[in-house]
Write a protein that holds these residues in place. Structure first.
Motif, mmCIF file in Angstrom:
data_model
loop_
_atom_site.group_PDB
_atom_site.id
_atom_site.type_symbol
_atom_site.label_atom_id
_atom_site.label_comp_id
_atom_site.label_asym_id
_atom_site.label_seq_id
_atom_site.Cartn_x
_atom_site.Cartn_y
_atom_site.Cartn_z
ATOM 1 N N VAL A 12 -30.553 -22.221 16.016
ATOM 2 C CA VAL A 12 -31.856 -22.420 17.526
ATOM 3 C C VAL A 12 -31.775 -21.164 17.672
ATOM 4 O O VAL A 12 -31.075 -20.375 18.146
ATOM 5 C CB VAL A 12 -30.372 -22.716 18.818
ATOM 6 N N ARG A 13 -33.224 -21.032 17.774
ATOM 7 C CA ARG A 13 -34.303 -20.080 17.732
ATOM 8 C C ARG A 13 -34.515 -19.466 19.533
ATOM 9 O O ARG A 13 -34.650 -20.823 19.878
ATOM 10 C CB ARG A 13 -35.262 -19.923 16.642
ATOM 11 N N PHE A 14 -34.731 -18.800 20.338
ATOM 12 C CA PHE A 14 -35.116 -19.050 21.417
ATOM 13 C C PHE A 14 -36.557 -19.507 21.233
ATOM 14 O O PHE A 14 -36.765 -20.289 22.669
ATOM 15 C CB PHE A 14 -35.579 -17.248 22.002
ATOM 16 N N GLY A 19 -38.921 -24.815 28.358
ATOM 17 C CA GLY A 19 -38.685 -24.666 30.103
ATOM 18 C C GLY A 19 -37.637 -24.826 30.710
ATOM 19 O O GLY A 19 -37.212 -24.567 31.882
ATOM 20 N N PHE A 20 -36.750 -26.016 30.205
ATOM 21 C CA PHE A 20 -35.310 -25.947 30.290
ATOM 22 C C PHE A 20 -33.496 -25.687 29.800
ATOM 23 O O PHE A 20 -32.856 -25.577 30.048
ATOM 24 C CB PHE A 20 -35.226 -28.211 31.101
ATOM 25 N N GLY A 21 -34.772 -24.900 28.995
ATOM 26 C CA GLY A 21 -33.709 -24.138 28.233
ATOM 27 C C GLY A 21 -33.255 -24.659 26.833
ATOM 28 O O GLY A 21 -32.168 -24.262 26.506
ATOM 29 N N HIS A 22 -33.174 -25.566 27.014
ATOM 30 C CA HIS A 22 -32.258 -26.513 25.335
ATOM 31 C C HIS A 22 -33.790 -26.730 24.853
ATOM 32 O O HIS A 22 -35.191 -26.365 24.842
ATOM 33 C CB HIS A 22 -31.864 -28.066 26.031
ATOM 34 N N VAL A 23 -33.878 -27.319 23.333
ATOM 35 C CA VAL A 23 -34.143 -27.378 22.331
ATOM 36 C C VAL A 23 -35.128 -28.285 22.434
ATOM 37 O O VAL A 23 -35.254 -29.544 23.456
ATOM 38 C CB VAL A 23 -33.121 -27.382 20.321
ATOM 39 N N ASN A 24 -36.395 -28.470 22.341
ATOM 40 C CA ASN A 24 -37.171 -28.934 23.156
ATOM 41 C C ASN A 24 -37.373 -30.507 21.486
ATOM 42 O O ASN A 24 -37.671 -30.114 20.508
ATOM 43 C CB ASN A 24 -38.990 -28.095 22.576
ATOM 44 N N ASN A 25 -37.869 -31.147 22.233
ATOM 45 C CA ASN A 25 -37.651 -32.357 21.421
ATOM 46 C C ASN A 25 -38.830 -32.242 20.237
ATOM 47 O O ASN A 25 -37.887 -33.092 18.906
ATOM 48 C CB ASN A 25 -38.220 -34.053 22.400
ATOM 49 N N ALA A 26 -39.254 -31.858 20.338
ATOM 50 C CA ALA A 26 -40.869 -31.940 19.021
ATOM 51 C C ALA A 26 -39.913 -31.592 17.372
ATOM 52 O O ALA A 26 -40.197 -31.195 16.934
ATOM 53 C CB ALA A 26 -41.732 -31.091 19.570
ATOM 54 N N VAL A 27 -39.115 -30.197 17.741
ATOM 55 C CA VAL A 27 -38.465 -28.700 17.075
ATOM 56 C C VAL A 27 -37.375 -30.144 16.074
ATOM 57 O O VAL A 27 -37.254 -29.377 14.920
ATOM 58 C CB VAL A 27 -38.151 -28.018 17.866
ATOM 59 N N THR A 30 -39.311 -30.439 12.874
ATOM 60 C CA THR A 30 -38.759 -29.266 12.163
ATOM 61 C C THR A 30 -37.573 -29.150 11.747
ATOM 62 O O THR A 30 -37.757 -28.770 10.494
ATOM 63 C CB THR A 30 -39.070 -27.989 12.836
ATOM 64 N N TYR A 31 -36.473 -29.184 12.464
ATOM 65 C CA TYR A 31 -35.015 -29.610 11.351
ATOM 66 C C TYR A 31 -34.586 -30.268 10.873
ATOM 67 O O TYR A 31 -34.256 -30.228 9.501
ATOM 68 C CB TYR A 31 -34.028 -30.275 12.610
ATOM 69 N N LEU A 32 -35.472 -31.212 10.900
ATOM 70 C CA LEU A 32 -34.968 -32.415 9.562
ATOM 71 C C LEU A 32 -35.783 -32.055 8.433
ATOM 72 O O LEU A 32 -35.503 -32.286 8.002
ATOM 73 C CB LEU A 32 -35.981 -33.807 9.956
ATOM 74 N N GLU A 33 -37.104 -31.716 8.868
ATOM 75 C CA GLU A 33 -38.445 -31.294 7.209
ATOM 76 C C GLU A 33 -37.508 -30.193 6.780
ATOM 77 O O GLU A 33 -37.504 -30.014 6.416
ATOM 78 C CB GLU A 33 -39.846 -30.270 8.458
ATOM 79 N N GLN A 34 -37.296 -29.183 7.290
ATOM 80 C CA GLN A 34 -36.248 -27.846 6.536
ATOM 81 C C GLN A 34 -34.977 -28.810 5.935
ATOM 82 O O GLN A 34 -35.454 -28.387 5.002
ATOM 83 C CB GLN A 34 -36.393 -27.365 7.600
ATOM 84 N N GLU A 71 -26.836 -21.888 19.379
ATOM 85 C CA GLU A 71 -26.354 -23.070 18.466
ATOM 86 C C GLU A 71 -26.858 -23.078 16.994
ATOM 87 O O GLU A 71 -27.741 -21.930 16.907
ATOM 88 C CB GLU A 71 -25.855 -24.226 19.671
ATOM 89 N N THR A 72 -25.648 -23.512 16.415
ATOM 90 C CA THR A 72 -25.775 -23.705 14.717
ATOM 91 C C THR A 72 -26.069 -24.822 14.718
ATOM 92 O O THR A 72 -25.323 -25.928 14.820
ATOM 93 C CB THR A 72 -25.074 -23.043 13.799
ATOM 94 N N VAL A 73 -27.343 -25.562 13.955
ATOM 95 C CA VAL A 73 -27.133 -27.667 14.035
ATOM 96 C C VAL A 73 -27.142 -27.801 12.537
ATOM 97 O O VAL A 73 -27.845 -27.327 11.682
ATOM 98 C CB VAL A 73 -28.577 -28.283 14.418
ATOM 99 N N GLU A 74 -25.861 -28.653 12.655
ATOM 100 C CA GLU A 74 -25.688 -29.249 10.812
ATOM 101 C C GLU A 74 -26.417 -29.823 10.809
ATOM 102 O O GLU A 74 -26.163 -31.007 11.550
ATOM 103 C CB GLU A 74 -24.489 -28.829 10.903
#
Length: 132
Positions: A12-14, A19-27, A30-34, A71-74
């Motif tokens: 998880v990148r900065f 604005g709430f300090g957690h991963v934006n839903n749109a990201v 991108t995780y799925l695409e990668q 965090e690292t997302v698997e």
């Protein structure tokens, strides 16, 4: 990750945070695409453009728990359905033992030159048939 032979990891990148300090839903897309690109790359080693004959038609994500910086997302990826012109992949996203999201995507065989759907190419069908 139980039930998933292929697992991709993303830190998880900065820049992933909202604005709430957690991963934006749109990201999560991108995780799925990668993860999808890594899965396709493993299925077709040495292929510089493994997705040259498929196109993403649909993505569905169920959000379960927030991810935060550091965090690292698997991301587990597996095929679950094979049709004539399309197939479906299923994903589970975890951070440690915590499920953070579940997702599905539909990919369609596609001829980019003619801009139309085609049957799932044989090179993918052979790799996806256990899902059928």
């Amino acid at each position: 990750m139980e039930g998933y032979r292929f697992v991709h990891r993303e830190a998880v990148r900065f820049s992933d945070l909202d604005g709430f300090g957690h991963v934006n839903n749109a990201v999560f897309s991108t995780y799925l695409e990668q993860a999808r690109l890594a899965w396709f790359g493993e299925q077709e080693p040495g292929e510089p453009m493994p997705l040259r004959d498929v196109i993403l038609a649909r993505t569905e994500i169920d959000f379960r728990s927030p991810l935060v910086f550091g965090e690292t997302v698997e991301i587990g990826v597996r095929p679950i359905r094979l049709g004539t012109k399309s197939f479906e992949l299923e994903y589970e996203l975890r951070s440690g033992e915590r499920v953070v999201a579940a997702a599905k995507s539909v990919l369609v065989g596609y001829d980019y030159a003619r801009e139309r759907s085609v049957e799932v190419p044989d090179r993918w069908r052979r790799r996806l048939e256990p899902a059928a």
